[in-house]
Design a protein around this motif. Structure first.
Motif, PDB file in Angstrom:
ATOM      1  N   SER A   5       0.824  -1.210   0.000  1.00 22.88           N
ATOM      2  CA  SER A   5       0.000   0.000   0.000  1.00 22.88           C
ATOM      3  C   SER A   5       0.855   1.256   0.000  1.00 22.88           C
ATOM      4  O   SER A   5       1.861   1.337   0.713  1.00 22.88           O
ATOM      5  CB  SER A   5      -0.900   0.024   1.243  1.00 22.88           C
ATOM      6  OG  SER A   5      -1.747  -1.091   1.281  1.00 22.88           O
ATOM      7  N   PRO A   6       0.459   2.283  -0.778  1.00 20.17           N
ATOM      8  CA  PRO A   6       1.102   3.582  -0.656  1.00 20.17           C
ATOM      9  C   PRO A   6       0.668   4.230   0.652  1.00 20.17           C
ATOM     10  O   PRO A   6      -0.169   3.685   1.386  1.00 20.17           O
ATOM     11  CB  PRO A   6       0.568   4.349  -1.864  1.00 20.17           C
ATOM     12  CG  PRO A   6      -0.801   3.754  -2.077  1.00 20.17           C
ATOM     13  CD  PRO A   6      -0.661   2.303  -1.734  1.00 20.17           C
ATOM     14  N   LEU A   7       1.191   5.384   0.945  1.00 19.93           N
ATOM     15  CA  LEU A   7       0.858   6.029   2.201  1.00 19.93           C
ATOM     16  C   LEU A   7      -0.566   6.578   2.213  1.00 19.93           C
ATOM     17  O   LEU A   7      -1.280   6.453   3.214  1.00 19.93           O
ATOM     18  CB  LEU A   7       1.843   7.167   2.485  1.00 19.93           C
ATOM     19  CG  LEU A   7       1.598   7.954   3.770  1.00 19.93           C
ATOM     20  CD1 LEU A   7       1.753   7.052   4.985  1.00 19.93           C
ATOM     21  CD2 LEU A   7       2.535   9.150   3.847  1.00 19.93           C
ATOM     22  N   LEU A   8      -0.981   7.191   1.101  1.00 20.34           N
ATOM     23  CA  LEU A   8      -2.216   7.971   1.081  1.00 20.34           C
ATOM     24  C   LEU A   8      -3.264   7.389   0.143  1.00 20.34           C
ATOM     25  O   LEU A   8      -2.980   6.514  -0.664  1.00 20.34           O
ATOM     26  CB  LEU A   8      -1.890   9.411   0.651  1.00 20.34           C
ATOM     27  CG  LEU A   8      -0.807  10.145   1.453  1.00 20.34           C
ATOM     28  CD1 LEU A   8      -0.458  11.465   0.788  1.00 20.34           C
ATOM     29  CD2 LEU A   8      -1.270  10.354   2.898  1.00 20.34           C
ATOM     30  N   GLY A  45      -4.385   3.477   0.960  1.00 22.91           N
ATOM     31  CA  GLY A  45      -3.310   3.885   1.846  1.00 22.91           C
ATOM     32  C   GLY A  45      -3.451   3.414   3.273  1.00 22.91           C
ATOM     33  O   GLY A  45      -4.355   2.642   3.625  1.00 22.91           O
ATOM     34  N   ASP A  95      -6.040  10.661   6.867  1.00 21.86           N
ATOM     35  CA  ASP A  95      -5.347  10.750   5.581  1.00 21.86           C
ATOM     36  C   ASP A  95      -4.818  12.160   5.353  1.00 21.86           C
ATOM     37  O   ASP A  95      -3.695  12.347   4.851  1.00 21.86           O
ATOM     38  CB  ASP A  95      -6.301  10.347   4.464  1.00 21.86           C
ATOM     39  CG  ASP A  95      -5.576   9.898   3.210  1.00 21.86           C
ATOM     40  OD1 ASP A  95      -4.768   8.956   3.315  1.00 21.86           O
ATOM     41  OD2 ASP A  95      -5.811  10.490   2.135  1.00 21.86           O
ATOM     42  N   LYS A 140      -0.877  13.235   5.039  1.00 26.92           N
ATOM     43  CA  LYS A 140      -0.396  13.973   3.868  1.00 26.92           C
ATOM     44  C   LYS A 140       0.378  15.209   4.292  1.00 26.92           C
ATOM     45  O   LYS A 140       1.475  15.483   3.765  1.00 26.92           O
ATOM     46  CB  LYS A 140      -1.584  14.363   2.983  1.00 26.92           C
ATOM     47  CG  LYS A 140      -1.178  15.112   1.718  1.00 26.92           C
ATOM     48  CD  LYS A 140      -2.398  15.406   0.851  1.00 26.92           C
ATOM     49  CE  LYS A 140      -1.985  16.133  -0.435  1.00 26.92           C
ATOM     50  NZ  LYS A 140      -3.176  16.420  -1.290  1.00 26.92           N
ATOM     51  N   ARG A 152       6.116   8.976  -0.468  1.00 29.74           N
ATOM     52  CA  ARG A 152       4.748   8.706  -0.030  1.00 29.74           C
ATOM     53  C   ARG A 152       3.981   7.797  -0.983  1.00 29.74           C
ATOM     54  O   ARG A 152       3.057   7.098  -0.572  1.00 29.74           O
ATOM     55  CB  ARG A 152       3.998  10.007   0.192  1.00 29.74           C
ATOM     56  CG  ARG A 152       3.649  10.761  -1.086  1.00 29.74           C
ATOM     57  CD  ARG A 152       2.934  12.056  -0.788  1.00 29.74           C
ATOM     58  NE  ARG A 152       2.312  12.602  -1.980  1.00 29.74           N
ATOM     59  CZ  ARG A 152       1.658  13.745  -2.009  1.00 29.74           C
ATOM     60  NH1 ARG A 152       1.542  14.470  -0.905  1.00 29.74           N
ATOM     61  NH2 ARG A 152       1.100  14.172  -3.137  1.00 29.74           N
ATOM     62  N   ASP A 153       4.325   7.802  -2.268  1.00 30.30           N
ATOM     63  CA  ASP A 153       3.640   6.960  -3.240  1.00 30.30           C
ATOM     64  C   ASP A 153       4.365   5.639  -3.475  1.00 30.30           C
ATOM     65  O   ASP A 153       3.917   4.824  -4.287  1.00 30.30           O
ATOM     66  CB  ASP A 153       3.479   7.694  -4.574  1.00 30.30           C
ATOM     67  CG  ASP A 153       2.594   8.923  -4.445  1.00 30.30           C
ATOM     68  OD1 ASP A 153       1.640   8.874  -3.645  1.00 30.30           O
ATOM     69  OD2 ASP A 153       2.861   9.928  -5.124  1.00 30.30           O
ATOM     70  N   GLY A 206       2.728   2.731   3.090  1.00 26.63           N
ATOM     71  CA  GLY A 206       1.575   2.708   3.984  1.00 26.63           C
ATOM     72  C   GLY A 206       1.571   1.558   4.969  1.00 26.63           C
ATOM     73  O   GLY A 206       0.651   1.450   5.785  1.00 26.63           O
TER      74      GLY A 206
END
Length: 393
Positions: free
Chosen positions: A198-201, A205, A225, A229, A242-243, A248
């Motif tokens: 999973s990405p962060l956001l 996320g 979220d 961010k 973050r991506d 995540g």
């Protein structure tokens, strides 16, 4: 017949038995009906809880350190060390796992990863040149801010005070200086052992996917979220990480580790390597793996699938034992698993299966042992995979 060598490489049955306990129960059953079989135990994990136990089972020495628990209380946490290779294994679940919460009460907004940072620091000061960090089962959504603080990073409010713990504290982050944390790890390389991509956001996320199981309401997920961010941009103005896949993981702890230069690895691959799994395969005629539930998540790089991939590459048969099997024949065969046994079909209910996990595993082990006695491990059962409740043919 010639005695067979059976490699037992299960993952944990979450909530009921560790991987080592699963292997031991199966071994007791197999020995009862196939006393001449040679059994080799190699408990596995996929980077989540159980990673530390897998390292200890592989011969790492156990150490303990008193760290900050998820809600601020002192907590004794284990970690593992291999002196020959100056390698340590730490596990997030030891410090900020859901099971580490006092009285089991969720603390979605205040749980902190500080203890994990303190544990990593203890391993580095002990001489670890590589620290593998197993991520999984986190109770927090703090972006790994607590971890960074535990390593010495200065995360400050607009008044120049250290931010408070957890998601609530993260909301007040105004400035960040990671220099002390990076200096503390100047001689240590971090590795992330996790299969969470999973990405962060966003909708896939840290907050959206994992927040609800930690106690965040739908409205709080959206707020979380936004906080993540904002804080991520302060920590990483270029928005580079973050991506990234895995940012995540564990409430954003993956993001913090990436900031520290950690190298992501497949959790299952990393644990099998430290357990010496491939060397065990050299002697095996049959491989038995499994986990609490064989389901769609299993197919996404979890431990049993990695076990099967490596074993089938050597033309070794693989069978699996699980609490419940939710996969059909085709995906199981494609994953390299020729046959499965479940525990639920042997019990009166799922709760009964969980209560009697060890007993039911021994029962399955006796059936597998009977088959080995009659046929030999190299001729693995090749009937249609799926749940098996009766005796082997």
């Amino acid at each position: 017949m010639t005695a067979s060598t059976v490699l037992l490489a299960p993952d944990k049955f979450k909530g009921t038995a560790t991987a080592a306990q699963v292997a031991a129960a199966l071994a007791r059953g197999i020995t009862a009906t196939a006393p001449d079989a040679t059994l080799v135990s190699c408990p596995i994990a996929d980077g989540g809880d159980g990673t530390l136990d897998a390292a200890l089972a592989a011969g790492y020495s156990q150490h303990t350190t008193t760290v900050t628990g998820p809600t601020g209380e002192p907590r004794t946490a284990r970690w593992a060390f291999d002196a020959e290779n100056d390698t340590a294994v730490v596990e997030l679940a030891e410090t900020v796992g859901l099971q580490a919460l006092p009285a089991g009460d969720l603390a979605a907004r205040t749980a902190s990863t500080r203890g994990l940072g303190e544990l990593i620091l203890a391993a580095a000061r002990h001489g670890a040149r590589t620290v593998m960090v197993g991520l999984g089962g986190s109770a927090s959504t703090d972006l790994g801010a607590g971890l960074l603080q535990g390593l010495g990073a200065r995360l400050l409010t607009c008044d120049g005070q250290p931010i408070g713990p957890g998601l609530d504290g993260l909301a007040s982050l105004a400035t960040a200086d990671l220099t002390p944390a990076l200096a503390a790890l100047s001689a240590t390389q971090l590795e992330i052992a996790s299969d969470v991509t999973s990405p962060l956001l966003g909708p896939y996320g840290a907050a959206a996917v994992f927040g609800p199981q930690k106690g965040l309401s739908p409205a709080e997920v959206s707020e979380a979220d936004a906080i993540l961010k904002h804080a991520a941009h302060i920590l990483d103005a270029s928005d580079t990480h973050r991506d990234q896949e895995g940012a995540g993981a564990a409430g954003g702890t993956g993001f913090a580790l990436l900031l520290l230069g950690a190298q992501p690895r497949s959790g299952a691959d990393a644990v099998l390597e430290l357990a010496g799994f491939d060397a065990h395969l050299d002697q095996a005629q049959l491989v038995i793996t499994g986990e609490g539930a064989l389901d769609e998540q299993t197919l996404r790089g979890k431990g049993p699938v990695e076990v099967a991939r490596r074993a089938t590459a050597r033309d070794l048969p693989v069978i699996a034992v699980a609490g419940v099997v939710e996969l059909d024949e085709e995906p199981l065969r494609e994953a390299g698993i020729e046959r499965t046994w479940d525990l639920v079909s042997r019990a009166t209910s799922s709760a009964d299966a969980m209560d009697r996990t060890a007993q039911l595993l021994e029962e399955v082990g006796r059936e597998i042992g009977q088959w080995i006695t009659e046929h030999g491990a190299s001729d693995a059962p090749c009937s249609t995979p799926g749940t098996e409740s009766g005796p082997l043919p």
